[in-house]
Write an enzyme that holds these catalytic residues in place. Structure first.
Site, PDB file in Angstrom:
ATOM      1  N   ARG A  74       0.844  -1.193   0.000  1.00 16.22           N
ATOM      2  CA  ARG A  74       0.000   0.000   0.000  1.00 16.22           C
ATOM      3  C   ARG A  74       0.879   1.242   0.000  1.00 16.22           C
ATOM      4  O   ARG A  74       1.820   1.351   0.784  1.00 16.22           O
ATOM      5  CB  ARG A  74      -0.916   0.003   1.223  1.00 16.22           C
ATOM      6  CG  ARG A  74      -2.082   0.948   1.077  1.00 16.22           C
ATOM      7  CD  ARG A  74      -3.135   0.628   2.108  1.00 16.22           C
ATOM      8  NE  ARG A  74      -2.648   0.930   3.435  1.00 16.22           N
ATOM      9  CZ  ARG A  74      -3.242   1.773   4.259  1.00 16.22           C
ATOM     10  NH1 ARG A  74      -4.361   2.356   3.928  1.00 16.22           N
ATOM     11  NH2 ARG A  74      -2.751   2.008   5.439  1.00 16.22           N
ATOM     12  N   ASP A  79      -6.678  11.291  -2.313  1.00 19.77           N
ATOM     13  CA  ASP A  79      -7.573  11.316  -3.470  1.00 19.77           C
ATOM     14  C   ASP A  79      -7.817  12.749  -3.929  1.00 19.77           C
ATOM     15  O   ASP A  79      -8.052  13.647  -3.117  1.00 19.77           O
ATOM     16  CB  ASP A  79      -8.906  10.656  -3.104  1.00 19.77           C
ATOM     17  CG  ASP A  79      -9.782  10.399  -4.313  1.00 19.77           C
ATOM     18  OD1 ASP A  79      -9.274  10.418  -5.451  1.00 19.77           O
ATOM     19  OD2 ASP A  79     -10.992  10.173  -4.117  1.00 19.77           O
ATOM     20  N   LEU A  96       5.071  -0.600  -8.067  1.00 18.82           N
ATOM     21  CA  LEU A  96       4.418  -1.282  -9.196  1.00 18.82           C
ATOM     22  C   LEU A  96       5.454  -2.028 -10.027  1.00 18.82           C
ATOM     23  O   LEU A  96       5.243  -3.189 -10.399  1.00 18.82           O
ATOM     24  CB  LEU A  96       3.656  -0.277 -10.055  1.00 18.82           C
ATOM     25  CG  LEU A  96       3.010  -0.840 -11.324  1.00 18.82           C
ATOM     26  CD1 LEU A  96       2.017  -1.944 -11.001  1.00 18.82           C
ATOM     27  CD2 LEU A  96       2.336   0.290 -12.099  1.00 18.82           C
ATOM     28  N   CYS A 115      -7.135   2.201  -6.617  1.00 16.66           N
ATOM     29  CA  CYS A 115      -7.415   3.246  -5.639  1.00 16.66           C
ATOM     30  C   CYS A 115      -8.860   3.001  -5.221  1.00 16.66           C
ATOM     31  O   CYS A 115      -9.261   1.841  -5.102  1.00 16.66           O
ATOM     32  CB  CYS A 115      -7.156   4.640  -6.219  1.00 16.66           C
ATOM     33  SG  CYS A 115      -7.861   4.944  -7.849  1.00 16.66           S
ATOM     34  N   GLY A 118     -10.677   3.548  -9.157  1.00 14.71           N
ATOM     35  CA  GLY A 118      -9.849   3.162 -10.288  1.00 14.71           C
ATOM     36  C   GLY A 118      -9.926   4.143 -11.439  1.00 14.71           C
ATOM     37  O   GLY A 118      -9.773   3.771 -12.594  1.00 14.71           O
ATOM     38  N   GLY A 120      -8.624   7.827 -11.048  1.00 12.48           N
ATOM     39  CA  GLY A 120      -7.622   8.883 -11.026  1.00 12.48           C
ATOM     40  C   GLY A 120      -6.233   8.433 -10.621  1.00 12.48           C
ATOM     41  O   GLY A 120      -5.297   8.435 -11.417  1.00 12.48           O
TER      42      GLY A 120
END
Length: 196
Positions: A74, A79, A96, A115, A118, A120
């Site tokens: 994580r 956001d 990633l 997120c 899915g 931004g």
């Protein structure tokens, strides 16, 4: 949830971008898909205080119960906040990249990047990954991610700013091989986080 969880899009054979799993049943569904789609790593970009974050504790526990067959990390990014995204983008792309290299280099491994919705943060991280780790221009990387996740709205200014911050120069969507090597060296040597 489980059987109804389908709010995601396949970007390529190693990466899926989508909304967050809500519970352990969604994790089971992602892991138990047919062999070519099996999720073997999850990269979560949600923050703990988000109102619609699902049951992160149950998700973490479900991954642990699978005896680490799903690698879970994580990187909390605020956001709707371009500054937070820009700041955390190198770390998230490094995670990633590590997930793809360690868990999705051969079928059936796939990384699930998410997120909340899915739309931004996760598409932005995917775009930055393809921009920094392939020969795609920024526009090509955006088009590539949107082709797989058609509701995606990547944050182009945050990706450009993060790129500029790493390189100490101003770029507008095109970087050369030497710049990519510098960026890759930077993001792959950032401190590793422990499994969330």
């Amino acid at each position: 949830m489980g059987q109804n969880f389908n709010n995601f899009g396949r970007i390529n054979d190693r990466l899926i971008v989508g909304a967050h799993p809500r519970d352990a049943d969604d994790i089971d569904l992602l892991y138990n898909q047919n062999n070519q789609n099996r999720v073997t790593a999850i990269v979560n970009l949600q923050r703990s205080g988000e109102p619609d974050r699902g049951d992160i504790d149950a998700i973490t526990e479900a991954c642990a119960l699978l005896d680490n067959r799903i690698w879970y990390q994580r990187v909390p990014i605020r956001d709707g906040n371009g500054e937070s995204l820009c700041f955390h983008l190198p770390e998230a792309v490094g995670i990633l990249n590590r997930a793809i290299l360690e868990r999705a280099t051969e079928p059936p491994g796939t990384v699930y990047l998410h997120c909340c919705r899915g739309i931004g943060r996760s598409p932005s991280v995917a775009v930055a990954y393809f921009f920094w780790f392939t020969d795609m221009t920024l526009d090509d990387a955006i088009a590539f991610v949107i082709a797989g996740r058609n509701v995606a709205v990547p944050n182009r200014p945050a990706i450009i700013q993060a790129t500029n911050n790493i390189l100490g120069a101003n770029v507008n969507g095109n970087i050369g091989a030497a710049e990519r090597v510098r960026i890759q060296g930077h993001v792959t040597t950032l401190p590793r986080v422990t499994n969330a």
